[in-house]
Design a protein around this motif. Sequence first.
Motif, mmCIF file in Angstrom:
data_model
loop_
_atom_site.group_PDB
_atom_site.id
_atom_site.type_symbol
_atom_site.label_atom_id
_atom_site.label_comp_id
_atom_site.label_asym_id
_atom_site.label_seq_id
_atom_site.Cartn_x
_atom_site.Cartn_y
_atom_site.Cartn_z
ATOM 1 N N ASN A 502 0.794 -1.227 0.000
ATOM 2 C CA ASN A 502 0.000 0.000 0.000
ATOM 3 C C ASN A 502 0.832 1.287 0.000
ATOM 4 N N TRP A 503 1.897 1.336 -0.741
ATOM 5 C CA TRP A 503 2.519 2.622 -0.992
ATOM 6 C C TRP A 503 2.917 2.714 -2.453
ATOM 7 N N LYS A 557 1.245 6.619 0.831
ATOM 8 C CA LYS A 557 1.247 5.430 1.676
ATOM 9 C C LYS A 557 -0.084 5.371 2.406
ATOM 10 N N SER A 558 -0.685 4.187 2.481
ATOM 11 C CA SER A 558 -1.957 4.029 3.193
ATOM 12 C C SER A 558 -1.845 2.903 4.204
ATOM 13 N N SER A 569 -4.169 7.608 5.096
ATOM 14 C CA SER A 569 -3.318 7.701 3.905
ATOM 15 C C SER A 569 -2.529 8.997 3.961
#
Length: 700
Positions: A502-503, A557-558, A569
């Motif tokens: 997740n980035w 990024k999350s 995020s």
Amino acid sequence: MSRHLRSIFPLSVIALTLVGMASPLAAKEPIKIDEIIQIKTTKPESALGDASQLLKEQGVDFSAAGGVSALPVLNGMMGDRIKVSIDGNELTASCANQMNPPLSYVSSSQIEVTQVIAGISPVRMGGDNIAGVIRVDQINPNFTDSQELSWNKGYLAAEYQSNASHWLTSAGAEWSSHDLTIQYQGAYEDAKSYDDGNGNRVLDTLYRAQNHSLIGSWKDSEQQLSFKVNHQSIPFQGFANQYMDMTDNQSTGVILRYQSSLNNEGKFQAQLNWQGVKHEMGFFTQEKPGMMPMLTDADDFSYKLEWQWPILDGATLYVGQESFLYQLDDYWPALESSAMMGPNDYLNINDGERRRIAAYTELDWQPAKQWQLSSGVRIEQVHTDTGAVQPYNRMPMMGMPNADAAAADEFNASNRSQSDWLIDLTLTALYTIDSNQSLEFGIATKNRAPNLYERYSWGRGVMATTMIGWFGDANGYVGNIDLKPETAHTLSASYAYNSDNNWDFSISPYYTQISDAIDAEVIGQFNRSDIPTGQRNILQMVNEDAELIGVNINAGKSWNTSGLLGLLSLQGSVSYTRGERDIDEQPLYQIKPLNSVLSLHQENGNWLQSLSWEWVAKKDRVDPRRLENMTDSYHLVNWQGQYKWPQLTLTLGVTNLFDTFYQQPLGGVNIAQYNNNPEQGFNNIAGAGRSVNFGIRYSF
């Protein structure tokens, strides 16, 4: 008018010839009208106000103007260098100061689809541009399963912003069935002049505007017919960085669009567009008093035909033909009580016209699993012409020769009919390295021909020249009939990485070399005061070579905390552009310095909030020809929270949280402030100070 319409519509035979040359080689699966795809954005439903606020989130900068008339900037280039289309209709700014640019005709609440492509844009998305394309659409019909036309949805929305006592309202209603939909949308804004971070009034920034649109669509399994009727009314809009203000702008437009499948082998689209504008400049507020009317009547006519076919495996061919006709009358009525502005009307552009005829072909294909390629060719002819002009009078001014009278004679004796050929070439390649990484490369040659004001603004007197120009620099401008088209050669690249945890990260450098860039050279000076700070330049449009280089970096990024914080995020972006002329390496005008944005978003159930920090570096590379000011570095912090119920949404936000004072690097100079206090000189327009904003939206 009918003779002009007859001159553009027979040219559809060009497109028919191209169709015969490029028939489909192999049909794929049947194509239905429902497969026509539009690119959507994550526009918040509560978005109100002018379209600039929405587009800033997609990397578009804006040069300050009126409250709803800011001019977009992409990769360091502004105004007409960017192609802006509203529902596929390419509108023209019908004003010597570009007070009514295309984006001023639509509000954020009315936008359904947006697309921004900086630099190398597909030729099918429009020509006559070198900086990129901004496309916004309202026509995005929603059909239902109902056999009868019935109520589908509607909304009422309002927002109040404390700075400038700014009110925004919007309403929408939609009726739909399985083959028919009708939609109404309206928006209204009213704002006083705002205060800067020091609590001082930024004079002449007040405005009022309203937009209305009626959209209807009908379809069956293979075709769709849509129409849109829109109307705008702006009774007043202040322009702090112009010598004049907008005292009225009335516009009505009509769009007709037809789409169909072609025997299950492709798609066809035809569109007709018209928009008429009646525009008036003058003075309406004691914050910048004066008396001088300037009137503009203009019409945009156009049509577009496009065929789309699947050919071979993984390839799509586009073939299209377009024609545009723009007509303009710009005249300044005589004042009975004025010896200088009379007894004749000043004819600035008399029966001006700009005709464009274009044909293009573009091929998107996938030669291998990891490669996607696109190449396009667009050929366009641009023809401009205008009638004879006249000054207010031919009397000497304070014992000096009448510069405008001599300029009118020279202009009327010249050959004003000009034609230019534009050839755009594009090639882009996307290489997918693996499931997480990709590389994209592009090379293009793009062209833009001069607009009517760049070519035909003829006055040489101080008053006449200072009425021309959309640069907000308080200088005066003279056109140039002999201008050549701008030709931009652009190289761009982009690397993107999206991780499995997740980035993401992307970096996109670009380089543009412009041959015959339309710039300006100093041909005189003037000073309306008796102090040195009042000095300004008179400039004439000229062709000069220039180059721009820049880079855009984005990262994010999350996290899903699965707890009290919900989904988090973090997103950041950095942008840098450097532009200069080749001849003397002087900086180009209005290039935004190094800047960055860092934002933190949280979503937890019905609650959403965001905190953003924007930083802009000191602007120390300035254009000496336009007497451009340096501006100091600054940073801004904004916060917004939102809570949603099934039918109700409440928003609360604070912009410029710490009430920071700053001057806008792309703002131009504050003429209204200078008129009020000439001793301070021409300072850049200050940005708005803190504002507490509250919004509500009810859906039904």
